[in-house]
Design a protein around this motif. Structure first.
Motif, PDB file in Angstrom:
ATOM      1  N   ILE A  51       0.858  -1.174   0.000  1.00  0.00           N
ATOM      2  CA  ILE A  51       0.000   0.000   0.000  1.00  0.00           C
ATOM      3  C   ILE A  51       0.894   1.223   0.000  1.00  0.00           C
ATOM      4  O   ILE A  51       2.041   1.173   0.467  1.00  0.00           O
ATOM      5  N   PRO A  52       0.423   2.315  -0.531  1.00  0.00           N
ATOM      6  CA  PRO A  52       1.240   3.537  -0.541  1.00  0.00           C
ATOM      7  C   PRO A  52       1.566   4.002   0.877  1.00  0.00           C
ATOM      8  O   PRO A  52       0.802   3.758   1.813  1.00  0.00           O
ATOM      9  N   ASP A  53       2.676   4.666   1.022  1.00  0.00           N
ATOM     10  CA  ASP A  53       3.052   5.245   2.310  1.00  0.00           C
ATOM     11  C   ASP A  53       2.374   6.609   2.418  1.00  0.00           C
ATOM     12  O   ASP A  53       2.982   7.652   2.162  1.00  0.00           O
ATOM     13  N   PHE A  54       1.111   6.598   2.810  1.00  0.00           N
ATOM     14  CA  PHE A  54       0.331   7.832   2.848  1.00  0.00           C
ATOM     15  C   PHE A  54       0.908   8.853   3.825  1.00  0.00           C
ATOM     16  O   PHE A  54       0.800  10.060   3.596  1.00  0.00           O
ATOM     17  N   SER A  55       1.541   8.385   4.897  1.00  0.00           N
ATOM     18  CA  SER A  55       2.091   9.308   5.895  1.00  0.00           C
ATOM     19  C   SER A  55       3.250  10.123   5.343  1.00  0.00           C
ATOM     20  O   SER A  55       3.617  11.156   5.899  1.00  0.00           O
ATOM     21  N   SER A  56       3.841   9.671   4.233  1.00  0.00           N
ATOM     22  CA  SER A  56       4.967  10.403   3.650  1.00  0.00           C
ATOM     23  C   SER A  56       4.520  11.524   2.712  1.00  0.00           C
ATOM     24  O   SER A  56       5.345  12.300   2.230  1.00  0.00           O
ATOM     25  N   ILE A  57       3.219  11.606   2.438  1.00  0.00           N
ATOM     26  CA  ILE A  57       2.696  12.655   1.557  1.00  0.00           C
ATOM     27  C   ILE A  57       2.467  13.906   2.390  1.00  0.00           C
ATOM     28  O   ILE A  57       1.570  13.949   3.229  1.00  0.00           O
ATOM     29  N   GLY A  58       3.305  14.909   2.172  1.00  0.00           N
ATOM     30  CA  GLY A  58       3.262  16.109   3.006  1.00  0.00           C
ATOM     31  C   GLY A  58       2.047  16.983   2.782  1.00  0.00           C
ATOM     32  O   GLY A  58       1.489  17.540   3.732  1.00  0.00           O
ATOM     33  N   ASN A 150     -11.394   7.745   8.682  1.00  0.00           N
ATOM     34  CA  ASN A 150     -11.512   7.970  10.123  1.00  0.00           C
ATOM     35  C   ASN A 150     -10.843   6.864  10.923  1.00  0.00           C
ATOM     36  O   ASN A 150     -10.134   7.120  11.902  1.00  0.00           O
ATOM     37  N   GLU A 151     -11.071   5.626  10.512  1.00  0.00           N
ATOM     38  CA  GLU A 151     -10.567   4.478  11.271  1.00  0.00           C
ATOM     39  C   GLU A 151      -9.060   4.290  11.137  1.00  0.00           C
ATOM     40  O   GLU A 151      -8.431   3.686  12.009  1.00  0.00           O
ATOM     41  N   THR A 152      -8.469   4.793  10.059  1.00  0.00           N
ATOM     42  CA  THR A 152      -7.045   4.532   9.810  1.00  0.00           C
ATOM     43  C   THR A 152      -6.160   5.772   9.852  1.00  0.00           C
ATOM     44  O   THR A 152      -4.956   5.659   9.630  1.00  0.00           O
ATOM     45  N   GLY A 153      -6.744   6.941  10.139  1.00  0.00           N
ATOM     46  CA  GLY A 153      -5.932   8.147  10.080  1.00  0.00           C
ATOM     47  C   GLY A 153      -5.404   8.379   8.674  1.00  0.00           C
ATOM     48  O   GLY A 153      -4.208   8.595   8.477  1.00  0.00           O
ATOM     49  N   TRP A 154      -6.290   8.279   7.700  1.00  0.00           N
ATOM     50  CA  TRP A 154      -5.951   8.450   6.284  1.00  0.00           C
ATOM     51  C   TRP A 154      -4.901   7.433   5.828  1.00  0.00           C
ATOM     52  O   TRP A 154      -3.938   7.742   5.138  1.00  0.00           O
ATOM     53  N   GLY A 155      -5.111   6.187   6.252  1.00  0.00           N
ATOM     54  CA  GLY A 155      -4.283   5.085   5.769  1.00  0.00           C
ATOM     55  C   GLY A 155      -2.938   4.923   6.452  1.00  0.00           C
ATOM     56  O   GLY A 155      -2.127   4.102   6.025  1.00  0.00           O
ATOM     57  N   SER A 156      -2.698   5.668   7.520  1.00  0.00           N
ATOM     58  CA  SER A 156      -1.381   5.633   8.163  1.00  0.00           C
ATOM     59  C   SER A 156      -1.327   4.747   9.407  1.00  0.00           C
ATOM     60  O   SER A 156      -0.259   4.583   9.999  1.00  0.00           O
ATOM     61  N   SER A 157      -2.440   4.164   9.822  1.00  0.00           N
ATOM     62  CA  SER A 157      -2.451   3.368  11.045  1.00  0.00           C
ATOM     63  C   SER A 157      -1.679   2.065  10.866  1.00  0.00           C
ATOM     64  O   SER A 157      -1.500   1.556   9.753  1.00  0.00           O
TER      65      SER A 157
END
Length: 275
Positions: A51-58, A150-157
């Motif tokens: 899955i993409p590393d959504f947390s790295s998208i600033g 909501n459940e994943t913090g925009w895919g970063s959980s």
């Protein structure tokens, strides 16, 4: 000048040492640099899907759009499957109303759908098909996407990254999933791990369409159907009151997210509603 055996050995050893030092000075730093500059890949626990590393998208807007675009195809696929199942049941209902005999293949498929949606069907008649149709129905795309955000913090959980679990679904057999770090003492649940995004979305939709905790959700949807009203997230979200211990506060949060992310929920700038 002649060199003895010991001198030759010393000279050879010195050359080896110099070669090793050269490798450490020039080669190893370059390898570390390459490792540090390469983009990280996130695998789920089973090592099957990326899955993409959504947390790295600033950029926040880019992150939201990337998350919705990543999850949207799986949501649409599962809704298409459910829509086809519902169409079949509606045809069966017409056959029953017209006193047509159902063939073996139709009866077998009805039983399989009843099992899938956890409906105890004692007899195949018009009333039982109506009750099954309350369960076999689509779920608004925007509601699914917002709840996943909501459940994943925009895919970063951790659960999304390691288990492809986008909806916080639990399992109760030891070793079935990931153990929550904040699990209360005496609790034995784990957070389910899925093999694919499709499996995660399918399990979530089946949960809403079959679990007794979401009977209100299905009642609201059935009422909208009977009134020939569109199935909108803003109306159906109230049926998720039992999805979280926060209940009404959880619903308010989802409604707020729906309002503030409307522009990202529209695919190709065309508004869609579940039908």
């Amino acid at each position: 000048m002649k060199t003895g055996k010991l001198g030759s050995f010393t000279l050879a050893l010195a050359l080896v040492i110099l070669s090793v030092l050269a490798l450490r000075v020039y080669l190893i730093p370059s390898l570390k640099t390459a490792e540090q500059t390469s983009a990280p890949l996130i695998k789920n626990q089973l090592g099957i899907s990326l899955i993409p590393d959504f947390s790295s998208i600033g950029n926040v807007s880019d992150k939201k759009q990337a998350f919705f675009d990543f999850l949207r195809p799986a949501v649409q696929k599962q809704n298409s499957i459910i829509a086809e199942e519902r169409k079949f049941l509606e045809q069966v209902q017409k056959h029953l109303q017209n006193q047509h005999q159902l063939n073996d293949a139709e009866q077998y498929r009805i039983q399989r759908l009843a099992e899938k949606y956890q409906y105890a069907m004692r007899a195949i008649d018009s009333d039982s098909i109506n009750k099954l149709l309350r369960r076999v129905d689509v779920i608004p795309e925007s509601m699914v996407l917002i709840q996943a955000a909501n459940e994943t913090g925009w895919g970063s959980s951790r659960f999304a990254r390691e288990g492809l679990n986008f909806f916080g679904q639990w399992c109760f057999k030891k070793g079935c999933g990931l153990v929550p770090q904040s699990r209360s003492e005496g609790m034995s649940h784990e957070v389910a791990v899925f093999k694919s995004v499709d499996d995660s979305v399918a399990s979530y939709m089946r949960n809403l369409n079959s679990n007794a905790a979401y009977s209100l959700f299905r009642s609201i949807r059935a009422d909208l159907r009977s009134q020939q009203e569109p199935l909108t997230a803003e109306k159906l979200v109230y049926g998720l009151v039992n999805y979280s211990e926060r209940q009404e506060a959880y619903i308010d949060e989802l409604l707020d997210m729906l309002r503030h992310n409307e522009e990202y929920l529209v695919e190709n700038h065309v508004e869609k509603t579940a039908v």
